[in-house]
Design a protein around this motif. Structure first.
Motif, PDB file in Angstrom:
ATOM      1  N   SER A 215      23.536  -4.913   1.084  1.00  0.00           N
ATOM      2  CA  SER A 215      22.591  -4.321   2.040  1.00  0.00           C
ATOM      3  C   SER A 215      22.690  -5.050   3.392  1.00  0.00           C
ATOM      4  N   ASP A 216      23.125  -6.185   3.588  1.00  0.00           N
ATOM      5  CA  ASP A 216      23.690  -6.938   4.728  1.00  0.00           C
ATOM      6  C   ASP A 216      24.408  -6.030   5.327  1.00  0.00           C
ATOM      7  N   MET A 217      25.454  -5.567   4.548  1.00  0.00           N
ATOM      8  CA  MET A 217      26.653  -4.840   5.352  1.00  0.00           C
ATOM      9  C   MET A 217      26.095  -3.640   5.841  1.00  0.00           C
ATOM     10  N   LEU A 218      25.237  -2.796   5.310  1.00  0.00           N
ATOM     11  CA  LEU A 218      24.594  -1.489   6.010  1.00  0.00           C
ATOM     12  C   LEU A 218      23.732  -2.204   7.194  1.00  0.00           C
ATOM     13  N   LEU A 219      23.100  -2.975   7.149  1.00  0.00           N
ATOM     14  CA  LEU A 219      22.196  -3.501   8.151  1.00  0.00           C
ATOM     15  C   LEU A 219      23.201  -4.073   9.417  1.00  0.00           C
ATOM     16  N   GLN A 220      24.221  -4.668   9.171  1.00  0.00           N
ATOM     17  CA  GLN A 220      25.024  -4.851  10.264  1.00  0.00           C
ATOM     18  C   GLN A 220      25.655  -3.651  10.877  1.00  0.00           C
ATOM     19  N   ALA A 221      26.028  -2.677  10.198  1.00  0.00           N
ATOM     20  CA  ALA A 221      26.310  -1.366  10.712  1.00  0.00           C
ATOM     21  C   ALA A 221      25.318  -0.930  11.632  1.00  0.00           C
ATOM     22  N   ARG A 222      24.136  -1.063  11.299  1.00  0.00           N
ATOM     23  CA  ARG A 222      23.066  -0.429  11.947  1.00  0.00           C
ATOM     24  C   ARG A 222      23.121  -1.323  13.402  1.00  0.00           C
ATOM     25  N   ARG A 223      23.046  -2.635  13.299  1.00  0.00           N
ATOM     26  CA  ARG A 223      22.909  -3.348  14.564  1.00  0.00           C
ATOM     27  C   ARG A 223      24.157  -3.464  15.391  1.00  0.00           C
ATOM     28  N   MET A 224      25.171  -3.059  14.957  1.00  0.00           N
ATOM     29  CA  MET A 224      26.513  -2.712  15.848  1.00  0.00           C
ATOM     30  C   MET A 224      26.394  -1.469  16.451  1.00  0.00           C
ATOM     31  N   THR A 225      25.324  -0.823  16.395  1.00  0.00           N
ATOM     32  CA  THR A 225      25.339   0.528  17.155  1.00  0.00           C
ATOM     33  C   THR A 225      25.600   0.531  18.767  1.00  0.00           C
ATOM     34  N   LEU A 226      24.811  -0.567  19.324  1.00  0.00           N
ATOM     35  CA  LEU A 226      24.737  -0.299  20.862  1.00  0.00           C
ATOM     36  C   LEU A 226      25.941  -0.913  21.257  1.00  0.00           C
ATOM     37  N   PRO A 227      26.595  -1.850  20.734  1.00  0.00           N
ATOM     38  CA  PRO A 227      28.067  -2.379  21.148  1.00  0.00           C
ATOM     39  C   PRO A 227      29.035  -1.223  20.927  1.00  0.00           C
ATOM     40  N   ALA A 228      28.815  -0.481  19.678  1.00  0.00           N
ATOM     41  CA  ALA A 228      29.680   0.451  19.523  1.00  0.00           C
ATOM     42  C   ALA A 228      29.760   1.651  20.404  1.00  0.00           C
TER      43      ALA A 228
END
Length: 455
Positions: free
Chosen positions: A313-326
Motif C-alpha cells: 500500500s505504501d508503495m502505491l501511495l509513494q507513486a501517487r505522491r511522486m506525481t508532481l516532481p515526476a
C-alpha cells in the motif's frame, strides 16, 4: 528604509531582521509559475507573538505592506512578496504547545511542519488528517492560510474542518482570539472559518487550536486499471453512490503514470489510460476492497489488484505522491491547476483537459483527489520557449473556464493568490466581490496585509 529597519530592530533580535538582498531575494516567491513578485525591503523571522505584533505596529505606522509566509510551498503566488514589503516569515514559530488526548486537540504555532504534527499526535494514538502532498515541508500556518486539502479528504475532510480556534494578529498589531477549545460552540459569527483560506489578507495567524481524531488502523490500497478515463470515473461514481467511505480515492491519468515510471521505476502499468487507487482503514478492509473491486470491474476495469499488506500500500501511495516532481521532470517547469468539479462531471473535466492539451500541443498530466472531484491538471512547459509558455498559460486558463462551465470552482485547495485573481472575480460575481472586499476593508482598512492577493 532606514527608519523601517531601525524600528523593526527595536522589537526584534538582530538575527531576526534580514536585509541582505542576496538573502531576502530567496523569500520573494512561492512555487507557482507565472506569478509576479516584488523585492522585499526586509525579511523578519519572529519567534514570539509579541514580535509579530511589533512588526504589524511598525508596518502600520510607516504604511509598509506585510506579506506573511510559511514554507513557500504554495502553488498560487499567495506568499509572493510585494515590492518594498516586509516579508513576515513564521517558520521560527514552530512549537507544538499542547497535545490533549482527552479534549482531542492540539495547540500549535504557525511554523509547525504538517508531518511533524502528524507524527507527534500519532505517538499519542491520535490523528491529524489533513495531509497535503507537501506535508513534509509545508507549515500548519500555510495550510490554514490556503485551506489546504490532501489525499485523505474524501473521508476525513479538509483543513477548515479541523481548525477550532485561532490567535490572530491584526494589521494594526491588536491580538484577536477566535473560536474555542470545546467540541461544540456557536457563539457569534464564525470568524475562525473566515480566516481559514484568507491567505494572510485579514490577519496573521500566530496560533491554532486543531481538532484531532483517534488514530486509524493501517489502510490497504487497491489499484485498478481502466481503458479510459470515462470508465474510471464511472467506477468512482458507483463507489460513492453505493455509500462506501474510502480513506483515499485517487486517480492518475496515463501521462502521470508514465512520468512517475520514468522518474522512479515504480512499475506502474503504462498500458492503462487511468489508474484508480482506493483505500480503506476499517478494522477489516477486505470486504470493502472486494466490493470496490466488483464495482471497478463492472465499470470496465481491465485489472484490479489489491495490496496484500501495508508495504505494498505504501508503495502505491509513494507513486501517487511522486506525481508532481515526476511531471516537473518532463519539461523542467509546471503550472499546476486545482479545479474541483462535482464528482458526476469528473470524466468531462479530465477528457476536456486532454482535448485542451491536444489543442495546444502540450503535455498535461492529470491527477485527482477523485473522491472529492478535485483535479490537478499539470501543464508541463519549457519557460525558455516564449511560444510554449504562452500556450501553457492559455491552456491553464481554458482548464479553469472548463471547470466553471461544469459547475465547479477554480480552486479546491491551493488558493487564489496572484495566479487566479482574475478568475476569482468571475466565479464570485460582482456582488460577491463587493462583499468580500468590504470584509477586507473591515479587518485591514489600510490594505497592508498581503496586498494584490485574492482581489
Amino acid at each position: 528604509m532606514t527608519d523601517l529597519i531601525e524600528l523593526l530592530r527595536e522589537g526584534l533580535p538582530e538575527e531576526a531582521v534580514l536585509t541582505d538582498p542576496d538573502v531576502t531575494g530567496a523569500y520573494a516567491h512561492d512555487m507557482a509559475s507565472f506569478c509576479e513578485a516584488g523585492a522585499p525591503a526586509v525579511v523578519v523571522l519572529p519567534r514570539t507573538v509579541e514580535q509579530v505584533r511589533h512588526v504589524c505596529r511598525t508596518a502600520t505606522a510607516l504604511r509598509v505592506p506585510v506579506v506573511p509566509q510559511g514554507a513557500r510551498t504554495g502553488l498560487s503566488g499567495a506568499a509572493n512578496a510585494s515590492e518594498g514589503c516586509i516579508v513576515l516569515s513564521l517558520v521560527k514559530m514552530d512549537r507544538i504547545l499542547e497535545i490533549n488526548p482527552v479534549d482531542r486537540i492540539a495547540v500549535v504555532e504557525p511554523g509547525v511542519i504538517n508531518a511533524t504534527l502528524s507524527r507527534a499526535v500519532m505517538d499519542k494514538g491520535l490523528y491529524y488528517p489533513p495531509d497535503p502532498s507537501s506535508w513534509e515541508q509545508c507549515t500548519i500556518g500555510g495550510n490554514i492560510g490556503t485551506a489546504s486539502g490532501g489525499l485523505c479528504c474524501v473521508k476525513y475532510g479538509v483543513t477548515a474542518e479541523y481548525v477550532l480556534g485561532l490567535d490572530v494578529v491584526l494589521a494594526d498589531g491588536r491580538l484577536l482570539k477566535t473560536g474555542r477549545r470545546t467540541a461544540k460552540g456557536v457563539a457569534g459569527y464564525d470568524l475562525t472559518r473566515l480566516f481559514v483560506g484568507s491567505e494572510g489578507s485579514l490577519g496573521i495567524v500566530v496560533g491554532a487550536v486543531l481538532a484531532l481524531k483517534p488514530a486509524p488502523l493501517e489502510q490497504l490500497v487497491l489499484a485498478a486499471e481502466f481503458p479510459s478515463t470515462a470508465s474510471a470515473c464511472d467506477a468512482i461514481c458507483r463507489i460513492m453512490e453505493r455509500g462506501h467511505a474510502p480513506s483515499l480515492l485517487e486517480l492518475m491519468d496515463r501521462t502521470s503514470v508514465r512520468a512517475v515510471n520514468a522518474m522512479g521505476n515504480m512499475g506502474l502499468p503504462e498500458s492503462t489510460e487511468a489508474l484508480l487507487m482506493a483505500a480503506f482503514d476499517t478494522p477489516d478492509p477486505a470486504p470493502d476492497l472486494a466490493a470496490v473491486a466488483e464495482l471497478c470491474t463492472a465499470a470496465g476495469a481491465t485489472e484490479v489488484v489489491p495490496a496484500e499488506n501495508a508495504a505494498e500500500s505504501d508503495m502505491l501511495l509513494q507513486a501517487r505522491r511522486m506525481t508532481l516532481p515526476a511531471l516537473e521532470a518532463v519539461k523542467g517547469v509546471t503550472m499546476i491547476d486545482d479545479v474541483c468539479v462535482p464528482r458526476s462531471r469528473l470524466a468531462e473535466m479530465i477528457d476536456g483537459t486532454a482535448a485542451i492539451a491536444e489543442k495546444h500541443a502540450l503535455t498535461i498530466g492529470v491527477v485527482a483527489h477523485a473522491g472529492d472531484g478535485n483535479t490537478h491538471p499539470t501543464v508541463c512547459f519549457d519557460p525558455a520557449d516564449p511560444d510554449e509558455s504562452r500556450r501553457a498559460r492559455e491552456s491553464f486558463d481554458e482548464i479553469m473556464a472548463l471547470g466553471l462551465e461544469l459547475g465547479g470552482t477554480i480552486t479546491g485547495e491551493h488558493g487564489v493568490g496572484v495566479l487566479k485573481r482574475e478568475w476569482l472575480a468571475r466565479e464570485l460575481g460582482p456582488v460577491g466581490v463587493e462583499l468580500q472586499q468590504g470584509i477586507k476593508q473591515v479587518f485591514d482598512p489600510l490594505g497592508l496585509l498581503n496586498p494584490g492577493k485574492l482581489f
